[in-house]
Structure formats: structure tokens, C-alpha cells
Design a protein around this motif. Structure first.
Motif, PDB file in Angstrom:
ATOM      1  N   LEU A  22       0.824  -1.207   0.000  1.00  0.00           N
ATOM      2  CA  LEU A  22       0.000   0.000   0.000  1.00  0.00           C
ATOM      3  C   LEU A  22       0.864   1.265   0.000  1.00  0.00           C
ATOM      4  O   LEU A  22       0.573   2.221  -0.726  1.00  0.00           O
ATOM      5  N   ALA A  23       1.939   1.262   0.779  1.00  0.00           N
ATOM      6  CA  ALA A  23       2.834   2.419   0.800  1.00  0.00           C
ATOM      7  C   ALA A  23       3.475   2.622  -0.567  1.00  0.00           C
ATOM      8  O   ALA A  23       3.628   3.763  -1.018  1.00  0.00           O
ATOM      9  N   TYR A  28       4.901   5.828  -2.874  1.00  0.00           N
ATOM     10  CA  TYR A  28       6.180   5.915  -3.571  1.00  0.00           C
ATOM     11  C   TYR A  28       6.047   5.889  -5.093  1.00  0.00           C
ATOM     12  O   TYR A  28       6.795   6.576  -5.787  1.00  0.00           O
ATOM     13  N   LEU A  29       5.129   5.122  -5.633  1.00  0.00           N
ATOM     14  CA  LEU A  29       4.962   5.053  -7.088  1.00  0.00           C
ATOM     15  C   LEU A  29       4.503   6.392  -7.670  1.00  0.00           C
ATOM     16  O   LEU A  29       5.129   6.889  -8.618  1.00  0.00           O
ATOM     17  N   PRO A  30       3.433   7.020  -7.134  1.00  0.00           N
ATOM     18  CA  PRO A  30       3.082   8.342  -7.669  1.00  0.00           C
ATOM     19  C   PRO A  30       4.193   9.373  -7.463  1.00  0.00           C
ATOM     20  O   PRO A  30       4.408  10.232  -8.317  1.00  0.00           O
ATOM     21  N   ALA A  31       4.913   9.271  -6.353  1.00  0.00           N
ATOM     22  CA  ALA A  31       6.012  10.210  -6.104  1.00  0.00           C
ATOM     23  C   ALA A  31       7.095  10.058  -7.157  1.00  0.00           C
ATOM     24  O   ALA A  31       7.588  11.063  -7.696  1.00  0.00           O
ATOM     25  N   ALA A  32       7.461   8.823  -7.470  1.00  0.00           N
ATOM     26  CA  ALA A  32       8.498   8.596  -8.469  1.00  0.00           C
ATOM     27  C   ALA A  32       8.043   9.063  -9.846  1.00  0.00           C
ATOM     28  O   ALA A  32       8.817   9.693 -10.578  1.00  0.00           O
ATOM     29  N   MET A  50       6.701  15.090  -3.583  1.00  0.00           N
ATOM     30  CA  MET A  50       7.216  15.014  -2.214  1.00  0.00           C
ATOM     31  C   MET A  50       6.100  14.708  -1.218  1.00  0.00           C
ATOM     32  O   MET A  50       6.317  14.004  -0.228  1.00  0.00           O
ATOM     33  N   TRP A  51       4.889  15.228  -1.481  1.00  0.00           N
ATOM     34  CA  TRP A  51       3.755  14.933  -0.607  1.00  0.00           C
ATOM     35  C   TRP A  51       3.419  13.450  -0.661  1.00  0.00           C
ATOM     36  O   TRP A  51       3.177  12.820   0.364  1.00  0.00           O
ATOM     37  N   PHE A  52       3.399  12.883  -1.872  1.00  0.00           N
ATOM     38  CA  PHE A  52       3.126  11.454  -1.997  1.00  0.00           C
ATOM     39  C   PHE A  52       4.224  10.625  -1.335  1.00  0.00           C
ATOM     40  O   PHE A  52       3.952   9.587  -0.724  1.00  0.00           O
ATOM     41  N   HIS A  53       5.469  11.066  -1.436  1.00  0.00           N
ATOM     42  CA  HIS A  53       6.561  10.343  -0.785  1.00  0.00           C
ATOM     43  C   HIS A  53       6.391  10.359   0.731  1.00  0.00           C
ATOM     44  O   HIS A  53       6.586   9.325   1.392  1.00  0.00           O
ATOM     45  N   SER A  54       6.001  11.496   1.280  1.00  0.00           N
ATOM     46  CA  SER A  54       5.782  11.557   2.729  1.00  0.00           C
ATOM     47  C   SER A  54       4.565  10.729   3.140  1.00  0.00           C
ATOM     48  O   SER A  54       4.529  10.170   4.240  1.00  0.00           O
TER      49      SER A  54
END
Length: 101
Positions: A22-23, A28-32, A50-54
Motif C-alpha cells: 500500500l505504501a 512511492y509510485l506516484p512520487a516517483a 514530495m507529498w506522496f513520498h511523505s
């Protein structure tokens, strides 16, 4: 309907894998992807990445037991809501049905 049921089974059998999955998918996928699209520039896509990564980091920071309980509760609550709405929709269609003669 298959994806929520599969995720619920994964939560019961292997909660750490479900949490990591889920993480990765939500965080992480949308962040990348957003970082690749923005090219590393400091634009709105980079900030959103960066928001998606956090978000992914926050999902992973929750204890496994708490994640298992909360995610299972959300899935079961969602299933109950879908069942109630589907039942009410079916009853409404049944009540308004008039056979043609």
C-alpha cells in the motif's frame, strides 16, 4: 470487488507485505512518476511528488498491528456501505418497475 477482498486476505495472512504494498502503490509510485515528469525542477509536480513520498513514509511508520486493524476496518466498513447502497438502489428499481402489457 476482487481487489478489496484480495487486500483483506493479504492483511490477514501477511500484514507487513500489505503495508509495504500500500505504501508503494499509494505513496512511492506516484512520487516517483511525478518526480520523473517534473524533471527534478521545483515546480508543483515536484511538490506533489514530495507529498506522496511523505504519505508512503507515513503509511510505513504505522505499527503493523495498528495498520492491520485500521485497514481491515476501512475495508469492512466500505463493504457494508456498498451493500447498503446497492440494496437501496435495487429496492428503488423494483418499486418503480412497471411491466409493459
Amino acid at each position: 470487488m476482487t481487489i478489496p477482498a484480495t487486500f483483506l486476505a493479504l492483511l490477514l495472512l501477511e500484514p507487513q507485505l500489505a503495508q509495504t504494498l500500500l505504501a508503494g502503490i499509494v505513496g512511492y509510485l506516484p512520487a516517483a512518476l511525478l518526480q520523473l515528469i517534473s524533471g527534478g525542477d521545483g515546480g508543483i509536480l515536484s511538490v506533489t511528488g514530495m507529498w506522496f513520498h511523505s504519505l508512503g513514509t507515513a503509511i510505513e511508520s504505522v505499527t503493523v498491528e495498528m495498520f492491520q486493524i485500521s485497514a481491515s476496518s476501512v475495508l469492512i466498513l466500505g463493504a457494508v456501505i456498498v451493500a447498503v447502497v446497492s440494496y437501496r438502489f435495487a429496492i428503488r428499481r423494483f418499486d418503480t418497475y412497471s411491466p409493459s402489457m
